[in-house]
Design a protein around this motif. Structure first.
Motif, PDB file in Angstrom:
ATOM      1  N   SER A 113       0.826  -1.210   0.000  1.00  0.00           N
ATOM      2  CA  SER A 113       0.000   0.000   0.000  1.00  0.00           C
ATOM      3  C   SER A 113       0.859   1.258   0.000  1.00  0.00           C
ATOM      4  N   VAL A 114       1.925   1.245   0.802  1.00  0.00           N
ATOM      5  CA  VAL A 114       2.807   2.408   0.875  1.00  0.00           C
ATOM      6  C   VAL A 114       3.509   2.639  -0.467  1.00  0.00           C
ATOM      7  N   VAL A 115       3.957   1.554  -1.097  1.00  0.00           N
ATOM      8  CA  VAL A 115       4.603   1.679  -2.411  1.00  0.00           C
ATOM      9  C   VAL A 115       3.631   2.285  -3.412  1.00  0.00           C
ATOM     10  N   PHE A 116       2.394   1.796  -3.426  1.00  0.00           N
ATOM     11  CA  PHE A 116       1.395   2.322  -4.352  1.00  0.00           C
ATOM     12  C   PHE A 116       1.109   3.797  -4.068  1.00  0.00           C
ATOM     13  N   TYR A 117       1.063   4.155  -2.769  1.00  0.00           N
ATOM     14  CA  TYR A 117       0.803   5.551  -2.417  1.00  0.00           C
ATOM     15  C   TYR A 117       1.924   6.459  -2.909  1.00  0.00           C
ATOM     16  N   ARG A 118       3.170   5.996  -2.737  1.00  0.00           N
ATOM     17  CA  ARG A 118       4.299   6.791  -3.197  1.00  0.00           C
ATOM     18  C   ARG A 118       4.279   6.966  -4.719  1.00  0.00           C
ATOM     19  N   LYS A 119       3.660   6.010  -5.424  1.00  0.00           N
ATOM     20  CA  LYS A 119       3.517   6.115  -6.874  1.00  0.00           C
ATOM     21  C   LYS A 119       2.279   6.935  -7.265  1.00  0.00           C
ATOM     22  N   ASN A 120       1.552   7.404  -6.233  1.00  0.00           N
ATOM     23  CA  ASN A 120       0.324   8.168  -6.419  1.00  0.00           C
ATOM     24  C   ASN A 120      -0.809   7.319  -6.985  1.00  0.00           C
ATOM     25  N   TRP A 121      -0.756   6.019  -6.718  1.00  0.00           N
ATOM     26  CA  TRP A 121      -1.842   5.109  -7.115  1.00  0.00           C
ATOM     27  C   TRP A 121      -2.748   4.959  -5.896  1.00  0.00           C
ATOM     28  N   VAL A 122      -3.574   5.972  -5.657  1.00  0.00           N
ATOM     29  CA  VAL A 122      -4.312   6.065  -4.403  1.00  0.00           C
ATOM     30  C   VAL A 122      -5.338   4.943  -4.252  1.00  0.00           C
ATOM     31  N   ASN A 123      -6.088   4.646  -5.299  1.00  0.00           N
ATOM     32  CA  ASN A 123      -7.109   3.600  -5.189  1.00  0.00           C
ATOM     33  C   ASN A 123      -6.490   2.233  -4.911  1.00  0.00           C
ATOM     34  N   GLU A 124      -5.371   1.934  -5.601  1.00  0.00           N
ATOM     35  CA  GLU A 124      -4.683   0.663  -5.367  1.00  0.00           C
ATOM     36  C   GLU A 124      -4.135   0.595  -3.951  1.00  0.00           C
ATOM     37  N   SER A 125      -3.635   1.743  -3.475  1.00  0.00           N
ATOM     38  CA  SER A 125      -3.119   1.808  -2.110  1.00  0.00           C
ATOM     39  C   SER A 125      -4.219   1.503  -1.104  1.00  0.00           C
ATOM     40  N   LYS A 126      -5.401   2.061  -1.339  1.00  0.00           N
ATOM     41  CA  LYS A 126      -6.528   1.827  -0.429  1.00  0.00           C
ATOM     42  C   LYS A 126      -6.913   0.354  -0.393  1.00  0.00           C
ATOM     43  N   LYS A 127      -6.939  -0.301  -1.560  1.00  0.00           N
ATOM     44  CA  LYS A 127      -7.306  -1.716  -1.616  1.00  0.00           C
ATOM     45  C   LYS A 127      -6.339  -2.573  -0.799  1.00  0.00           C
ATOM     46  N   GLN A 128      -5.026  -2.270  -0.916  1.00  0.00           N
ATOM     47  CA  GLN A 128      -4.040  -3.041  -0.164  1.00  0.00           C
ATOM     48  C   GLN A 128      -4.174  -2.812   1.338  1.00  0.00           C
ATOM     49  N   LEU A 129      -4.494  -1.589   1.737  1.00  0.00           N
ATOM     50  CA  LEU A 129      -4.699  -1.304   3.159  1.00  0.00           C
ATOM     51  C   LEU A 129      -5.917  -2.058   3.695  1.00  0.00           C
ATOM     52  N   GLU A 130      -6.953  -2.145   2.885  1.00  0.00           N
ATOM     53  CA  GLU A 130      -8.153  -2.862   3.310  1.00  0.00           C
ATOM     54  C   GLU A 130      -7.850  -4.347   3.541  1.00  0.00           C
ATOM     55  N   ILE A 131      -7.012  -4.917   2.679  1.00  0.00           N
ATOM     56  CA  ILE A 131      -6.618  -6.315   2.870  1.00  0.00           C
ATOM     57  C   ILE A 131      -5.809  -6.468   4.158  1.00  0.00           C
ATOM     58  N   ALA A 132      -4.867  -5.527   4.381  1.00  0.00           N
ATOM     59  CA  ALA A 132      -4.051  -5.570   5.604  1.00  0.00           C
ATOM     60  C   ALA A 132      -4.930  -5.508   6.842  1.00  0.00           C
ATOM     61  N   MET A 133      -5.961  -4.680   6.802  1.00  0.00           N
ATOM     62  CA  MET A 133      -6.847  -4.546   7.956  1.00  0.00           C
ATOM     63  C   MET A 133      -7.713  -5.783   8.155  1.00  0.00           C
ATOM     64  N   ARG A 134      -8.081  -6.448   7.073  1.00  0.00           N
ATOM     65  CA  ARG A 134      -8.837  -7.691   7.220  1.00  0.00           C
ATOM     66  C   ARG A 134      -7.981  -8.774   7.871  1.00  0.00           C
TER      67      ARG A 134
END
Length: 212
Positions: A113-134
């Motif tokens: 998620s952090v890598v995606f955020y640094r690439k400015n891929w915000v939606n992809e970053s959010k999806k990865q965070l949601e998986i981490a939280m699950r």
């Protein structure tokens, strides 16, 4: 991963251990049959059988090396290396290490998620965070990151709406001489800038502290 060994199995760089095992099993089964063909075809199949066995063994050894230290903490862990690469801005190498993981738990998805955020891929970053939280719903770091990311998404959406409105009313703030009113020159615009900077600073600070 050794590119030549991967090519022998019909795979490309970035292949997982599971893909290597599946490709090897399928190719081996075919070659075991082909080696009984008459003439050179049978001999060639036997030679390829030996080559793919060597390639497979070497690739498994590489995966075993990658697995060493793949814990979720510790100075020498692969996760720590990924975190340091993200901090240094080497996102390509950080992604390469992440792709090499066989076990992908909550920490893996957080770092992705952090890598995606640094690439400015915000939606992809959010999806990865949601998986981490699950996978680890009690982790406060994941929760905080998710809240801040949602705030940024909401803020960006509101700014897009405001920009569209500003474009439609671009000339409403002009007087007869074409000069803009005080409110157009400052006021709400400066306030928005301050709010945007503060929010982005908060998000960037959160990502830069991923190895806390």
């Amino acid at each position: 991963m050794n590119r030549h060994n991967l090519e022998l199995l019909g795979l490309a760089e970035g292949a997982t251990q599971e893909q290597v095992e599946e490709a090897y099993a399928a190719l081996r089964a075919k070659l075991l049959e082909d080696r009984f063909l008459d003439g050179e075809a049978g001999n060639e199949a036997a030679r390829k059988l030996t080559k793919i066995q060597v390639a497979y063994d070497e690739l498994l050894s590489e995966f075993a090396e990658l697995d060493k230290g793949f814990g979720e903490s510790g100075e020498g862990s692969a996760f720590s290396k990924v975190e340091e690469l993200i901090k240094s801005g080497d996102l390509a190498e950080a992604q390469r290490l992440l792709d090499g993981f066989n076990e992908r738990g909550a920490q893996w998805h957080y770092l992705q998620s952090v890598v995606f955020y640094r690439k400015n891929w915000v939606n992809e970053s959010k999806k990865q965070l949601e998986i981490a939280m699950r996978l680890d719903g009690e982790n406060p770091k994941y929760k905080e990151a998710y809240e801040k990311l949602n705030e940024k998404i909401a803020y960006d959406a509101s700014q897009q709406g405001a920009n569209a409105e500003n474009q439609q009313s671009a000339y409403r703030g002009q007087d007869m001489n074409g000069a803009y009113s005080d409110n157009q020159m400052g006021g709400s615009f400066c306030s928005s800038c301050v709010e945007c900077c503060a929010l982005n600073a908060c998000i960037n600070c959160l990502c830069s502290g991923c190895c806390r």
